[in-house]
Design a protein around this motif. Structure first.
Motif, short mmCIF file in Angstrom:
data_model
loop_
_atom_site.label_atom_id
_atom_site.label_comp_id
_atom_site.label_asym_id
_atom_site.label_seq_id
_atom_site.Cartn_x
_atom_site.Cartn_y
_atom_site.Cartn_z
N GLY A 174 1.28 -1.08 0.23
CA GLY A 174 0.46 0.12 0.46
C GLY A 174 0.38 1.20 -0.12
N TYR A 175 0.35 2.33 0.72
CA TYR A 175 1.25 3.61 -0.09
C TYR A 175 2.16 3.90 1.70
CZ TYR A 175 -1.72 6.12 -2.55
OH TYR A 175 -2.25 6.96 -3.62
N HIS A 176 3.33 4.22 0.63
CA HIS A 176 4.21 3.92 2.02
C HIS A 176 4.42 5.36 2.56
CE1 HIS A 176 7.99 4.96 4.14
NE2 HIS A 176 9.06 3.97 3.25
N ALA A 177 3.59 5.08 3.62
CA ALA A 177 2.91 6.49 4.59
C ALA A 177 4.08 8.08 4.58
CB ALA A 177 2.84 6.11 5.92
N ASP A 178 5.85 7.34 4.58
CA ASP A 178 6.65 8.54 4.70
C ASP A 178 6.52 9.24 4.10
OD1 ASP A 178 8.71 9.70 6.25
OD2 ASP A 178 9.81 8.80 4.56
N LEU A 179 6.70 8.38 2.78
CA LEU A 179 6.87 9.34 1.28
C LEU A 179 5.64 9.83 1.25
CD1 LEU A 179 8.48 5.99 -0.88
CD2 LEU A 179 10.02 8.12 0.41
N ALA A 180 4.64 9.62 1.04
CA ALA A 180 3.22 10.29 0.88
C ALA A 180 3.28 11.73 1.69
CB ALA A 180 1.93 9.12 1.04
N GLU A 215 -6.64 3.84 -18.09
CA GLU A 215 -6.51 4.61 -20.09
C GLU A 215 -7.05 6.47 -18.98
OE1 GLU A 215 -6.99 2.92 -24.08
OE2 GLU A 215 -8.81 2.57 -22.68
N ARG A 216 -7.38 6.03 -18.35
CA ARG A 216 -8.19 7.51 -17.77
C ARG A 216 -7.35 8.99 -16.87
NH1 ARG A 216 -11.96 4.41 -13.97
NH2 ARG A 216 -13.37 3.15 -15.30
N ARG A 217 -7.16 9.62 -17.62
CA ARG A 217 -6.62 11.14 -16.88
C ARG A 217 -6.57 10.74 -15.53
NH1 ARG A 217 -3.44 15.80 -20.00
NH2 ARG A 217 -2.59 16.92 -18.17
N GLU A 218 -6.77 10.41 -14.82
CA GLU A 218 -7.17 10.92 -13.23
C GLU A 218 -6.42 9.96 -12.58
OE1 GLU A 218 -10.64 7.68 -12.73
OE2 GLU A 218 -11.13 9.28 -13.15
N ALA A 219 -5.96 10.93 -10.93
CA ALA A 219 -5.32 9.54 -10.07
C ALA A 219 -6.38 9.43 -9.24
CB ALA A 219 -4.69 10.81 -8.80
N PHE A 220 -5.51 7.80 -9.05
CA PHE A 220 -6.48 6.92 -8.63
C PHE A 220 -7.05 6.52 -6.79
CE2 PHE A 220 -5.11 4.77 -12.21
CZ PHE A 220 -5.76 5.25 -12.96
N GLY A 221 -6.35 7.61 -6.37
CA GLY A 221 -6.69 7.56 -4.52
C GLY A 221 -4.98 6.22 -3.89
N ARG A 222 -4.71 5.59 -5.09
CA ARG A 222 -4.40 4.86 -4.25
C ARG A 222 -3.28 4.16 -5.22
NH1 ARG A 222 -7.72 -0.83 -6.19
NH2 ARG A 222 -8.34 -0.61 -8.20
N PRO A 223 -1.84 3.02 -4.82
CA PRO A 223 -0.65 2.80 -5.64
C PRO A 223 -1.25 2.15 -6.75
CG PRO A 223 -0.54 2.53 -3.73
CD PRO A 223 -1.54 2.35 -3.56
N LEU A 224 -0.73 2.76 -8.31
CA LEU A 224 -1.09 2.19 -9.57
C LEU A 224 -0.36 0.89 -9.36
CD1 LEU A 224 -1.92 3.53 -13.13
CD2 LEU A 224 1.22 3.80 -12.62
N TYR A 225 0.40 1.12 -8.71
CA TYR A 225 1.12 -0.95 -9.40
C TYR A 225 -0.82 -1.88 -8.49
CZ TYR A 225 1.61 -2.28 -4.38
OH TYR A 225 0.76 -2.61 -3.07
#
Length: 263
Positions: free
Chosen positions: A94-100, A163-173
């Motif tokens: 999931g998200y790396h909290a420190d980097l985020a 293909e959507r030009r939007e951020a997903f709110g979670r890691p891309l992978y």
């Protein structure tokens, strides 16, 4: 602050060493403007050209940044890249909290583009093959610290959320795993140093002769077929790479063959 005209070190390097020391001890904070070049020239008793050489050197080293029409400023904090690209997966996928908390990723483009050679080689396809690419930048409070892109095969990604030009709110992978029905099982990171392209230098606000670090991250599924090839480019002097790992304990020598005896 003074220089020694008789020293072997060039005057502009003597000045650079003193400015770095003052920045290190906090006399000038990140984002703070330095005195003008004429003011520093008078301060050190040197020509303005000498101070300009100092500023140029410290810009290449990533310590200073010049804003046209405004002045010269102390650049922000150095970016630490912990464990290269592994941080994108976090401790629990999931998200790396420190980097985020320290960095803000911004999606800047999504579309079809010809694959550059290193991406094509990673996928085992011909150079220039059309692929889906998602481009982003990463920013801190005062600077852009990363230019990045993620590449996917068109036959895999067409018609999916990738293909959507939007951020997903979670890691891309995680989005890719769901969209492509394939799990990221392993990855290979290759890092190199090179000169930036003109576009990279402009986005990262660095001189064209400032080296950059470039990461090629290839993520594979369980069958060792590439799912995604990601690129990341960082200003070299402002970036440190940190790898934290355990060192195995020594193993005892195996017992000698009991059937063997010295004469």
């Amino acid at each position: 602050m003074t220089i020694n005209p008789g020293a072997a070190e060039f005057p502009h390097r003597q000045i650079a060493a003193q400015l770095k020391e003052r920045i290190r001890r906090g006399d000038w904070q990140p984002g703070e403007r330095l005195p003008s070049i004429p003011a520093m020239a008078e301060m050190f008793g040197v020509a303005k050209q000498t101070v300009q050489r100092t500023v140029d050197q410290l810009r290449v080293e990533g310590i200073l940044i010049t804003k046209p029409g405004s002045g010269t400023y102390v650049r922000g904090t150095r970016r630490r890249l912990n464990r290269l690209a592994r941080g994108r997966y976090g401790a629990h996928r999931g998200y790396h909290a420190d980097l985020a908390a320290r960095y803000r990723q911004q999606l800047v483009a999504v579309g079809r583009e010809p694959a550059p050679p290193e991406v094509a080689d990673a996928f085992g396809i011909r150079d220039g093959t059309d692929m889906l690419v998602r481009r982003h930048v990463v920013r801190t409070d005062d600077a852009t610290v990363e230019v990045g892109a993620s590449w996917f095969r068109l036959k895999d990604a067409t018609g999916t959320s990738l293909e959507r030009r939007e951020a997903f709110g979670r890691p891309l992978y995680q989005e890719a795993e769901e969209a492509l029905a394939r799990r990221y099982a392993s990855a290979t990171d290759t890092i190199s140093a090179r000169q930036p392209s003109r576009e990279e230098a402009e986005i990262l606000q660095i001189r064209p002769d400032t080296p950059v670090l470039h990461l090629l991250h290839v993520a594979f599924d369980e069958t060792r077929k590439p799912i995604e090839v990601a690129q990341a480019t960082w200003p070299g002097p402002m970036t440190t790479l940190t790898e934290d790992y355990r060192i195995p304990a020594p193993t005892p020598d195996p017992d000698p063959d009991p059937g063997f005896a010295l004469a």
